[in-house]
Write a protein that holds these residues in place. Structure first.
Motif, PDB file in Angstrom:
ATOM      1  N   THR A 193      -5.628   6.357 -18.689  1.00 32.09           N
ATOM      2  CA  THR A 193      -4.252   6.093 -18.374  1.00 32.09           C
ATOM      3  C   THR A 193      -3.672   6.842 -17.374  1.00 32.09           C
ATOM      4  N   ARG A 194      -3.630   8.158 -17.569  1.00 34.93           N
ATOM      5  CA  ARG A 194      -2.707   9.000 -16.572  1.00 34.93           C
ATOM      6  C   ARG A 194      -3.412   9.193 -15.429  1.00 34.93           C
ATOM      7  N   VAL A 195      -4.572   9.096 -15.150  1.00 34.68           N
ATOM      8  CA  VAL A 195      -5.421   9.046 -13.675  1.00 34.68           C
ATOM      9  C   VAL A 195      -4.753   7.863 -12.957  1.00 34.68           C
ATOM     10  N   ILE A 196      -5.068   6.816 -13.775  1.00 32.18           N
ATOM     11  CA  ILE A 196      -4.473   5.398 -13.066  1.00 32.18           C
ATOM     12  C   ILE A 196      -3.104   5.226 -12.594  1.00 32.18           C
ATOM     13  N   ALA A 197      -2.304   5.705 -13.704  1.00 28.75           N
ATOM     14  CA  ALA A 197      -1.141   5.782 -13.423  1.00 28.75           C
ATOM     15  C   ALA A 197      -0.609   6.763 -12.210  1.00 28.75           C
ATOM     16  N   GLY A 198      -1.054   7.627 -12.197  1.00 31.89           N
ATOM     17  CA  GLY A 198      -0.677   8.656 -11.166  1.00 31.89           C
ATOM     18  C   GLY A 198      -1.222   8.420  -9.558  1.00 31.89           C
ATOM     19  N   THR A 199      -2.625   7.529  -9.726  1.00 27.43           N
ATOM     20  CA  THR A 199      -3.066   6.924  -8.354  1.00 27.43           C
ATOM     21  C   THR A 199      -2.023   6.019  -7.964  1.00 27.43           C
ATOM     22  N   ARG A 200      -1.631   5.096  -8.951  1.00 29.19           N
ATOM     23  CA  ARG A 200      -0.631   4.064  -8.598  1.00 29.19           C
ATOM     24  C   ARG A 200       0.637   4.441  -7.939  1.00 29.19           C
ATOM     25  N   ARG A 201       1.119   5.618  -8.551  1.00 29.97           N
ATOM     26  CA  ARG A 201       2.543   6.048  -8.210  1.00 29.97           C
ATOM     27  C   ARG A 201       2.455   6.630  -6.780  1.00 29.97           C
ATOM     28  N   TYR A 202       1.209   7.345  -6.438  1.00 30.85           N
ATOM     29  CA  TYR A 202       1.069   7.983  -5.500  1.00 30.85           C
ATOM     30  C   TYR A 202       1.057   6.898  -4.111  1.00 30.85           C
ATOM     31  N   LEU A 203       0.312   5.864  -4.397  1.00 32.71           N
ATOM     32  CA  LEU A 203       0.288   4.759  -3.505  1.00 32.71           C
ATOM     33  C   LEU A 203       1.649   4.002  -3.115  1.00 32.71           C
ATOM     34  N   ASP A 204       2.470   4.013  -4.356  1.00 33.70           N
ATOM     35  CA  ASP A 204       3.583   3.383  -4.022  1.00 33.70           C
ATOM     36  C   ASP A 204       4.542   4.478  -3.191  1.00 33.70           C
ATOM     37  N   SER A 205       4.394   5.585  -3.637  1.00 29.86           N
ATOM     38  CA  SER A 205       5.440   6.494  -2.869  1.00 29.86           C
ATOM     39  C   SER A 205       4.849   6.649  -1.337  1.00 29.86           C
ATOM     40  N   ALA A 206       3.526   6.461  -1.118  1.00 29.27           N
ATOM     41  CA  ALA A 206       3.221   6.567   0.328  1.00 29.27           C
ATOM     42  C   ALA A 206       3.718   5.415   1.188  1.00 29.27           C
ATOM     43  N   GLU A 207       3.577   4.295   0.359  1.00 29.98           N
ATOM     44  CA  GLU A 207       4.172   2.966   1.016  1.00 29.98           C
ATOM     45  C   GLU A 207       5.596   3.027   1.512  1.00 29.98           C
ATOM     46  N   THR A 208       6.399   3.590   0.609  1.00 31.79           N
ATOM     47  CA  THR A 208       7.921   3.914   0.818  1.00 31.79           C
ATOM     48  C   THR A 208       8.055   4.670   1.911  1.00 31.79           C
ATOM     49  N   ALA A 209       7.165   5.725   1.825  1.00 31.88           N
ATOM     50  CA  ALA A 209       7.665   6.726   2.916  1.00 31.88           C
ATOM     51  C   ALA A 209       7.227   6.481   4.269  1.00 31.88           C
ATOM     52  N   LEU A 210       5.858   5.384   4.240  1.00 31.45           N
ATOM     53  CA  LEU A 210       5.651   5.210   5.535  1.00 31.45           C
ATOM     54  C   LEU A 210       6.626   4.202   6.394  1.00 31.45           C
ATOM     55  N   LYS A 211       7.490   3.444   5.463  1.00 36.86           N
ATOM     56  CA  LYS A 211       8.644   2.574   5.993  1.00 36.86           C
ATOM     57  C   LYS A 211       9.887   3.455   6.303  1.00 36.86           C
ATOM     58  N   GLU A 212      10.048   4.462   5.712  1.00 36.01           N
ATOM     59  CA  GLU A 212      11.074   5.406   5.918  1.00 36.01           C
ATOM     60  C   GLU A 212      11.062   6.440   7.173  1.00 36.01           C
ATOM     61  N   CYS A 213       9.764   6.667   7.414  1.00 35.71           N
ATOM     62  CA  CYS A 213       9.486   7.968   8.252  1.00 35.71           C
ATOM     63  C   CYS A 213       8.982   7.366   9.523  1.00 35.71           C
ATOM     64  N   SER A 214       9.393   7.911  10.631  1.00 36.22           N
ATOM     65  CA  SER A 214       9.061   7.599  12.182  1.00 36.22           C
ATOM     66  C   SER A 214       7.854   8.347  12.846  1.00 36.22           C
ATOM     67  N   THR A 215       7.581   9.607  12.180  1.00 32.33           N
ATOM     68  CA  THR A 215       6.352  10.376  12.674  1.00 32.33           C
ATOM     69  C   THR A 215       5.521  10.971  11.541  1.00 32.33           C
ATOM     70  N   ALA A 216       4.426  11.240  11.982  1.00 33.18           N
ATOM     71  CA  ALA A 216       3.300  11.791  10.869  1.00 33.18           C
ATOM     72  C   ALA A 216       3.933  13.031  10.247  1.00 33.18           C
ATOM     73  N   THR A 217       4.397  13.936  11.178  1.00 32.74           N
ATOM     74  CA  THR A 217       5.101  14.978  10.601  1.00 32.74           C
ATOM     75  C   THR A 217       6.079  14.691   9.429  1.00 32.74           C
ATOM     76  N   GLU A 218       6.950  13.965  10.006  1.00 33.00           N
ATOM     77  CA  GLU A 218       8.095  13.321   8.805  1.00 33.00           C
ATOM     78  C   GLU A 218       7.379  12.843   7.653  1.00 33.00           C
ATOM     79  N   PHE A 219       6.502  12.065   7.542  1.00 36.09           N
ATOM     80  CA  PHE A 219       5.711  11.582   6.588  1.00 36.09           C
ATOM     81  C   PHE A 219       5.055  12.591   5.696  1.00 36.09           C
TER      82      PHE A 219
END
Length: 234
Positions: free
Chosen positions: A164-190
């Motif tokens: 349960t924890r592993v699944i939740a943590g993986t989903r949370r990271y993907l959601d976080s990455a998706e948000t950051a990809l929209k917000e950040c303009s460079t690889a370094t910023e991401f």
């Protein structure tokens, strides 16, 4: 295994990234057991062999053994271990294409390869063009198996394997990455944003950086996915 009186019946490759199977033939020879994978994974294994001169062998010159693809499929993607069923379950795109997990129903166990991460930054460099949604679908496929324990390919040694924890943590990271990809303009910023948002993750920053470089390179007009993935490692 031999020293413990155990019989190794197969060596399972969950996906085609070379770091997860280039040494399998040596184990196969030592224990007289076949290397087993799904048909999709075997196809990606061949692509990783083709990429060796441009990627793997440049990163680790002279350190990787000769590794022809010897993996075979098994009927219905299933194995029998002393009367217990083991299932290779195809889950699709995770951190690469055509991946699988090994499900052991009698133990409530999933050996997840790189479909799930546990306390580590994730490699999302091959997740452009809907890859994050495909990865979420893969997680749902694993969740539907109702595992109690998940052994992740990338994990912190300080964490348990609670599903349960592993699944939740993986989903949370993907959601976080998706948000950051929209917000950040460079690889370094991401990269810096993801490190700041996940201060508890000390492991996997190299994978995070390589994935960021690949994804942002693909934003350039006419970018080639294969070239971007390879160049990101250098």
């Amino acid at each position: 295994m031999a020293g413990r009186g155990k019989n190794l019946i197969a060596i399972v490759a969950t996906h085609g990234h070379g770091d997860h199977w280039f040494g399998d033939n040596e184990f196969a020879e030592r224990f007289g057991a076949p290397v087993v994978a799904t048909a999709g994974t075997i196809a990606v294994m061949h692509r990783n062999v083709a990429a060796r001169p441009f990627a793997w062998d440049k990163l680790w010159p002279g350190q990787i053994p000769d590794a022809p693809v010897t993996a075979v499929t098994v009927p219905d993607n299933a194995l029998d271990l002393e009367g217990h069923a083991l299932h290779l379950v195809e889950v699709g795109h995770t951190d690469t294409e055509q991946t699988s997990v090994l499900h052991v129903p009698d133990l409530g166990l999933v050996v997840a390869g790189d479909a799930l991460y546990n306390g580590a930054h994730m490699y999302i460099g091959e997740s452009a063009g809907g890859g994050l949604d495909a990865w979420r679908a893969a997680i749902s496929t694993v969740e539907a198996l109702t595992p109690r324990h998940i052994v992740a390919g990338h994990k912190s040694k300080d964490l348990d394997d609670d599903a349960t924890r592993v699944i939740a943590g993986t989903r949370r990271y993907l959601d976080s990455a998706e948000t950051a990809l929209k917000e950040c303009s460079t690889a370094t910023e991401f990269f810096r944003t993801m490190v700041a948002r996940h201060p508890d993750l000390a492991y996997g920053k190299t994978l995070l950086w390589v994935g960021a470089k690949a994804l942002y390179a693909l934003r350039e007009p006419g970018a080639d996915p294969v070239a971007a993935s390879v160049a990101a490692w250098f």
